[in-house]
Write a protein that holds these residues in place. Sequence first.
Motif, PDB file in Angstrom:
ATOM      1  N   SER A  20       0.871  -1.237  -0.207  1.00  0.00           N
ATOM      2  CA  SER A  20       0.014   0.064   0.030  1.00  0.00           C
ATOM      3  C   SER A  20       0.696   1.297   0.019  1.00  0.00           C
ATOM      4  O   SER A  20       0.284   2.228  -0.494  1.00  0.00           O
ATOM      5  CB  SER A  20      -1.140   0.162   1.330  1.00  0.00           C
ATOM      6  OG  SER A  20      -0.057   0.302   2.369  1.00  0.00           O
ATOM      7  N   ARG A  21       1.835   1.231   0.641  1.00  0.00           N
ATOM      8  CA  ARG A  21       2.866   2.484   0.781  1.00  0.00           C
ATOM      9  C   ARG A  21       3.527   2.402  -0.661  1.00  0.00           C
ATOM     10  O   ARG A  21       3.619   3.682  -1.200  1.00  0.00           O
ATOM     11  CB  ARG A  21       4.110   2.199   1.833  1.00  0.00           C
ATOM     12  CG  ARG A  21       3.640   2.004   3.124  1.00  0.00           C
ATOM     13  CD  ARG A  21       3.050   3.320   3.800  1.00  0.00           C
ATOM     14  NE  ARG A  21       4.046   4.385   3.761  1.00  0.00           N
ATOM     15  CZ  ARG A  21       4.744   4.640   4.612  1.00  0.00           C
ATOM     16  NH1 ARG A  21       4.588   3.847   5.739  1.00  0.00           N
ATOM     17  NH2 ARG A  21       5.501   5.857   4.812  1.00  0.00           N
ATOM     18  N   HIS A  71       1.233   3.939  -2.978  1.00  0.00           N
ATOM     19  CA  HIS A  71       0.655   5.380  -2.640  1.00  0.00           C
ATOM     20  C   HIS A  71      -1.102   5.255  -2.357  1.00  0.00           C
ATOM     21  O   HIS A  71      -1.858   6.114  -2.634  1.00  0.00           O
ATOM     22  CB  HIS A  71       1.004   6.319  -3.386  1.00  0.00           C
ATOM     23  CG  HIS A  71       2.233   6.703  -3.548  1.00  0.00           C
ATOM     24  ND1 HIS A  71       2.896   7.741  -2.868  1.00  0.00           N
ATOM     25  CD2 HIS A  71       3.484   6.219  -4.281  1.00  0.00           C
ATOM     26  CE1 HIS A  71       4.166   7.749  -3.010  1.00  0.00           C
ATOM     27  NE2 HIS A  71       4.518   6.927  -3.814  1.00  0.00           N
ATOM     28  N   GLY A 123      -4.331   5.834  -0.603  1.00  0.00           N
ATOM     29  CA  GLY A 123      -4.648   6.830   0.559  1.00  0.00           C
ATOM     30  C   GLY A 123      -5.946   6.659   1.268  1.00  0.00           C
ATOM     31  O   GLY A 123      -6.110   7.293   2.207  1.00  0.00           O
ATOM     32  N   ALA A 157      -2.842   0.008  -9.209  1.00  0.00           N
ATOM     33  CA  ALA A 157      -2.195   1.343  -8.840  1.00  0.00           C
ATOM     34  C   ALA A 157      -2.721   2.367  -9.707  1.00  0.00           C
ATOM     35  O   ALA A 157      -2.891   3.810  -9.367  1.00  0.00           O
ATOM     36  CB  ALA A 157      -0.649   1.495  -8.832  1.00  0.00           C
ATOM     37  N   ARG A 192      -5.913   4.582  -8.491  1.00  0.00           N
ATOM     38  CA  ARG A 192      -5.398   5.342  -7.195  1.00  0.00           C
ATOM     39  C   ARG A 192      -5.365   6.539  -7.572  1.00  0.00           C
ATOM     40  O   ARG A 192      -4.582   7.081  -8.857  1.00  0.00           O
ATOM     41  CB  ARG A 192      -4.229   4.962  -6.636  1.00  0.00           C
ATOM     42  CG  ARG A 192      -4.262   3.479  -6.166  1.00  0.00           C
ATOM     43  CD  ARG A 192      -5.018   3.329  -4.879  1.00  0.00           C
ATOM     44  NE  ARG A 192      -5.151   1.950  -4.450  1.00  0.00           N
ATOM     45  CZ  ARG A 192      -6.063   1.575  -3.622  1.00  0.00           C
ATOM     46  NH1 ARG A 192      -6.727   2.398  -2.731  1.00  0.00           N
ATOM     47  NH2 ARG A 192      -6.402   0.188  -3.135  1.00  0.00           N
ATOM     48  N   TYR A 202      -3.493   9.284  -6.566  1.00  0.00           N
ATOM     49  CA  TYR A 202      -2.267   9.834  -6.523  1.00  0.00           C
ATOM     50  C   TYR A 202      -1.386   9.464  -7.856  1.00  0.00           C
ATOM     51  O   TYR A 202      -0.883  10.342  -8.455  1.00  0.00           O
ATOM     52  CB  TYR A 202      -1.410   9.062  -5.270  1.00  0.00           C
ATOM     53  CG  TYR A 202       0.228   9.590  -5.444  1.00  0.00           C
ATOM     54  CD1 TYR A 202       0.528  10.669  -4.891  1.00  0.00           C
ATOM     55  CD2 TYR A 202       0.979   8.524  -6.150  1.00  0.00           C
ATOM     56  CE1 TYR A 202       1.835  10.732  -4.873  1.00  0.00           C
ATOM     57  CE2 TYR A 202       2.427   9.313  -6.395  1.00  0.00           C
ATOM     58  CZ  TYR A 202       2.766  10.186  -5.564  1.00  0.00           C
ATOM     59  OH  TYR A 202       4.226  10.356  -5.556  1.00  0.00           O
ATOM     60  N   VAL A 203      -1.663   8.178  -8.403  1.00  0.00           N
ATOM     61  CA  VAL A 203      -1.134   7.815  -9.657  1.00  0.00           C
ATOM     62  C   VAL A 203      -1.647   8.411 -10.925  1.00  0.00           C
ATOM     63  O   VAL A 203      -1.113   8.903 -11.832  1.00  0.00           O
ATOM     64  CB  VAL A 203      -1.182   6.343  -9.518  1.00  0.00           C
ATOM     65  CG1 VAL A 203      -0.391   5.764 -11.136  1.00  0.00           C
ATOM     66  CG2 VAL A 203      -0.207   5.577  -8.521  1.00  0.00           C
ATOM     67  N   ALA A 250      -0.404  11.892 -11.011  1.00  0.00           N
ATOM     68  CA  ALA A 250       0.948  12.085 -10.968  1.00  0.00           C
ATOM     69  C   ALA A 250       1.588  12.295 -12.505  1.00  0.00           C
ATOM     70  O   ALA A 250       1.091  12.061 -13.456  1.00  0.00           O
ATOM     71  CB  ALA A 250       1.788  10.666 -10.474  1.00  0.00           C
ATOM     72  N   ARG A 306       6.733  10.127 -12.580  1.00  0.00           N
ATOM     73  CA  ARG A 306       6.464   9.318 -11.145  1.00  0.00           C
ATOM     74  C   ARG A 306       5.418   8.169 -11.346  1.00  0.00           C
ATOM     75  O   ARG A 306       5.609   7.206 -10.662  1.00  0.00           O
ATOM     76  CB  ARG A 306       5.626  10.525 -10.475  1.00  0.00           C
ATOM     77  CG  ARG A 306       5.249   9.910  -9.088  1.00  0.00           C
ATOM     78  CD  ARG A 306       5.964   9.631  -8.228  1.00  0.00           C
ATOM     79  NE  ARG A 306       7.016  10.541  -8.019  1.00  0.00           N
ATOM     80  CZ  ARG A 306       7.940  10.513  -6.897  1.00  0.00           C
ATOM     81  NH1 ARG A 306       8.022   9.178  -6.189  1.00  0.00           N
ATOM     82  NH2 ARG A 306       8.835  11.575  -6.583  1.00  0.00           N
ATOM     83  N   ARG A 307       4.574   8.163 -12.492  1.00  0.00           N
ATOM     84  CA  ARG A 307       3.704   7.167 -12.274  1.00  0.00           C
ATOM     85  C   ARG A 307       4.488   5.949 -12.972  1.00  0.00           C
ATOM     86  O   ARG A 307       4.217   4.689 -12.415  1.00  0.00           O
ATOM     87  CB  ARG A 307       2.644   7.384 -13.661  1.00  0.00           C
ATOM     88  CG  ARG A 307       1.763   6.255 -13.946  1.00  0.00           C
ATOM     89  CD  ARG A 307       0.693   6.703 -14.934  1.00  0.00           C
ATOM     90  NE  ARG A 307      -0.085   8.012 -14.671  1.00  0.00           N
ATOM     91  CZ  ARG A 307      -0.160   9.125 -15.207  1.00  0.00           C
ATOM     92  NH1 ARG A 307       0.824   9.226 -16.227  1.00  0.00           N
ATOM     93  NH2 ARG A 307      -0.716  10.211 -15.020  1.00  0.00           N
ATOM     94  N   VAL A 345       6.324   4.563  -9.966  1.00  0.00           N
ATOM     95  CA  VAL A 345       5.431   3.539  -9.053  1.00  0.00           C
ATOM     96  C   VAL A 345       5.102   2.235  -9.553  1.00  0.00           C
ATOM     97  O   VAL A 345       5.559   1.175  -8.823  1.00  0.00           O
ATOM     98  CB  VAL A 345       4.405   4.326  -8.706  1.00  0.00           C
ATOM     99  CG1 VAL A 345       3.127   3.403  -7.858  1.00  0.00           C
ATOM    100  CG2 VAL A 345       4.480   5.645  -8.007  1.00  0.00           C
TER     101      VAL A 345
END
Length: 388
Positions: free
Chosen positions: A279-280, A283, A285, A323, A326, A328-329, A332, A336-337, A340
Amino acid sequence: MDPLHPPVPPVSARNEPRFRSAERKSSLAEAFADQGEDYDRLRPGYPGPVIDAILSAAHAHAPAPGPALATDRAARTPDPASTTPAPSSTTPDSASTALDHVTSAGPLRVVDLGAGTGKLSWALVDGGCAVTAVDTSEAMLETARRRGPSATSAAPACSDAAVPSAAQLTTQAGPSAAQLTTQASSSAAQLTTQASSSAAQLTTQASSSAAQLTTHVARAESTGLPAAGADLVTVAQAWHWFDAPATTAQVARLLAPGGVLALVWNTMDVTIPWVHRLSRIMHAGDVQREDFQPTVGPELELVDRVVHRWEDPLPTHDLIDLARTRSYVITATEERRQKVLANLDWYLHEHLGHAPGSVVGLPYRTDLFVYRLAEGRSSSPTPEHLSE
């Protein structure tokens, strides 16, 4: 102690998802608008026991529940510390009681706020409800309309394809055996036809009287739907995206006398060390404390809480793609994507040692919170424009 897998604290560090600002929260929420297909394919549905608990709670608090729907769930005082998880190693079966919740008074009237692709909406339709799926994204609701009902309304398994093979066997067996086989086949066919006809009639009756889904584009805080028109309001995976005070007031306006609100979350079970690290990296949430309590307005009071633990089997490539659903992704940068996704690939295939494409049981927990109008409050006939 394994330095790569330190023990996970008994509770998460957060009570509910946090956002840097209202603007950030809004932009993350809007990011899902065009993610219908991926979200529907990769996010899990809701376990059958949780669907049953929602429907039972709705009937338990209704003024005149059907005779077969008696339940003592409403008599329990909710205590988050004493919830009883029901472990399961199977995927959700949301259609386990498709005809149990259709009463002589007609189907439950449900408003599903933040319905998205309709995962919970269709599970409730399968349970015999008339559901209005509400979302701000027309694209997500279009995916919900394409999903349609589950296989509970599929045609009977028996088909005419079985007849030729039986005829071939009787020909090989000779005339006398063929006569016996023909008689047996005829009797079996009659029984099969009768059984199929009865099952089809039950399915047709349930579908015509209860299995309904309509969609409505609107904000949860201001739906424009009729006051006191819902026996049950549901929110799955979305309450934290809403303005809690405004949406609580809207729910109180929508609920008919005896109606209830059900808030549901599927979250990865981060009490398990490898899932916590996953999960970390992903990302995620929506990690919540064990004693998590949603923020609701004073119009509502908690009457029940259910925690159900289960697993969702996914091939490793789908687990990585999870992911992509999510916020965050989604929001991003491309760099960054890709980082991850590469980290997830390394974690699953190199660190944990799963073969590419192998199926991994991803542990989940489903949290259900059931509310009714607080004592002394009644369903509000307040006009929509005054409830915003």
